[in-house]
Scaffold this motif. Sequence first.
Motif, mmCIF file in Angstrom:
data_model
loop_
_atom_site.group_PDB
_atom_site.id
_atom_site.type_symbol
_atom_site.label_atom_id
_atom_site.label_comp_id
_atom_site.label_asym_id
_atom_site.label_seq_id
_atom_site.Cartn_x
_atom_site.Cartn_y
_atom_site.Cartn_z
ATOM 1 N N GLU A 512 -4.484 5.325 12.804
ATOM 2 C CA GLU A 512 -5.270 5.306 11.701
ATOM 3 C C GLU A 512 -6.783 4.578 12.090
ATOM 4 O OE1 GLU A 512 -1.220 5.438 10.101
ATOM 5 O OE2 GLU A 512 -2.238 4.150 11.592
ATOM 6 N N LEU A 513 -6.710 3.705 12.853
ATOM 7 C CA LEU A 513 -7.856 2.818 13.065
ATOM 8 C C LEU A 513 -8.543 3.118 14.739
ATOM 9 C CD1 LEU A 513 -6.670 -0.489 11.730
ATOM 10 C CD2 LEU A 513 -8.212 1.016 10.845
ATOM 11 N N ILE A 514 -7.768 3.806 15.759
ATOM 12 C CA ILE A 514 -8.261 3.715 17.072
ATOM 13 C C ILE A 514 -8.367 5.258 17.438
ATOM 14 C CG2 ILE A 514 -7.895 3.045 19.358
ATOM 15 C CD1 ILE A 514 -8.528 0.614 17.260
ATOM 16 N N ILE A 515 -7.118 5.961 17.380
ATOM 17 C CA ILE A 515 -7.138 7.318 18.161
ATOM 18 C C ILE A 515 -8.085 8.171 17.630
ATOM 19 C CG2 ILE A 515 -5.684 9.292 18.762
ATOM 20 C CD1 ILE A 515 -3.434 7.250 18.595
ATOM 21 N N GLY A 516 -8.862 8.727 18.562
ATOM 22 C CA GLY A 516 -10.133 9.654 18.037
ATOM 23 C C GLY A 516 -11.211 9.342 17.525
ATOM 24 N N LYS A 517 -11.596 7.744 17.560
ATOM 25 C CA LYS A 517 -12.514 7.110 16.952
ATOM 26 C C LYS A 517 -13.573 6.513 18.206
ATOM 27 C CE LYS A 517 -10.168 6.208 12.660
ATOM 28 N NZ LYS A 517 -10.785 7.350 11.815
#
Length: 601
Positions: A512-517
């Motif tokens: 939710e918070l890290i992957i792809g961001k």
Amino acid sequence: MNLKKVHILSFVAALALSSCYDLNREPEGVLSTATPFTSTGEMSSYLDQFYQSAVRGQDIAAGGGAGIAGNDVNSDNMTGPSVNQRLAGRMSKSSASSLGNYTYIRRVNFFLNNLDNCPQKGTPAYNQCVGEGYYFRAWYYYQMFISYGPIAWVETPLDPDMELMNLPRENRTVIADHILADLDKAIELLGERSNCANMRVHRDVARALKSEVALFEGTWEKYHKAKNDPFFDPTVTDQKINDYLSQAAAAAKEVMDRGVWKIYNTGNPSDDYRVIFETTDLGSNPEVLWYKKYDGDEIGNNVDRYLNQGGGSLGVSASLVDDYLTIDGKPFVGADKADAQKVWGNELLPTVRDPRLAQTVATPGQQLRPDEGPSYTFPPLIGTSAYNNNITGFSLLKHVQINYTGSLDGEYKGATPAIQFRYADVILNYAEALAELNGAANSAAIIAAIHPLRARVGMPDMDFDREFNSDPEYPFAGLDKYIQAVRRERRVEKACEGRRLEDILRWAAAEELIIGKWHKGALFIGSNLKDEFPTLVYDQPSKNTLYLTGAPGDAIRYINPVNMADYPDGWQFNPQRDYLLPLQDRMISLTNGLWTQNPGW
């Protein structure tokens, strides 16, 4: 007596066979004779060594991210001048560290197993010392537990014999239960205090840590089990998870029910939150349970040196800034957000947002130095050095001693305190444990617990429906409304205190918070920052001094703190591997396979 039997070596040191050992040396500490701990004074002196290592913020630099002010660069709250390799999913086994906390555990075990020489057994001074020993052992195990998961539990002195070193890793819940049992012993033995003036651990510090450990393990097991990843204890039951959450709430409630500790509040909502993080002497502050003091002369830090011009090669992220509610307690979204971002600083103002934001991130006109200069009007996106270069457009204000009378720019001359536990931590642990157990049934208790945090800054009480962020782009839009609210409150209240990564790990929230961001900063194209910094170079084949989201011609583009060309798909944290750190290969080989590598490594 053979000193090889009396003076022990650590578990890890014994495994590191490539080193040379002096088997006749005494463990580090202040001992007057070869017969240790014949007085409580000697015991206390020996324990002093742990006050240097068993603390948060013991790294005393800030530039680029470390220590008191910069540890959140390993999360979505802040960034330094380079991409965090764990977030990016680019760590390797070659970066594995030795489990150095076993060295400290050896020293604590030596202490706890050699107490028979003291004639003052059972006295308050004796009990205080023994309680400190159990507290510190729990602390060192807990820090390894966060990083590596299951480990071997050692509580007796070990002879450096290889057969004795062949100890298996225990299940997660076994280690968690051992840590909590040590903390129960510490709670029983430590003295009760009503202030932190002597800067030693006491019963409420142990209760605060117990609430933290139990909440960590309860939520870790709950959310990793829900995702069926390799990181939860396969033997854990829902009843066991709820037991951890109940222990967290109960330990926190014991602190709250004493009525001794209070949220610091003088009736100044524009400053009361921030001031505790710059106050050199917190001995009489009713919110601070325990802290490490710096004096700026003999023992100082570099927080002010790096941050007192709004730089430090650090930057607060837009992700954190966006999560603060509006002043009337609603999510900051839509047209209100878009309009405020057009003029840099407007989105930060305490008349618009939760006033904790303007006490965490510098706003136009903010004083950063007691000599008033240079005037802070815009973030220093063009800095001549790490000391005055900001990389997101959001400068960290929290922890800066704006009225400090010592050396402003001298190396290790600052006195920003390293707060270990404050009453706000206890409140947040309690509220989250209640939300996880049954938010609907506990809603009134959660609101009441959080009330003093909100009241300090003039924010309305929690309203779970009013505050719920249902925007599909919001990472926790799918969460239960009670849990979403307490998670946001924790992020805001604890912002930039170095605790965000632990929350991400225990919530199994990398997806939710890290992957792809990737880190994003302030709005540049579409705001007045573009006109204020006309010499910054971007969108060129080389020699850029600024990187932006989007593409040339886009009407809305935000600051990218670093060149993301090598990360076109954002961070690639591996959720099947990166929740735990790798072990050194020699740990596996030297334990004859009793230790196995962490998943994915």
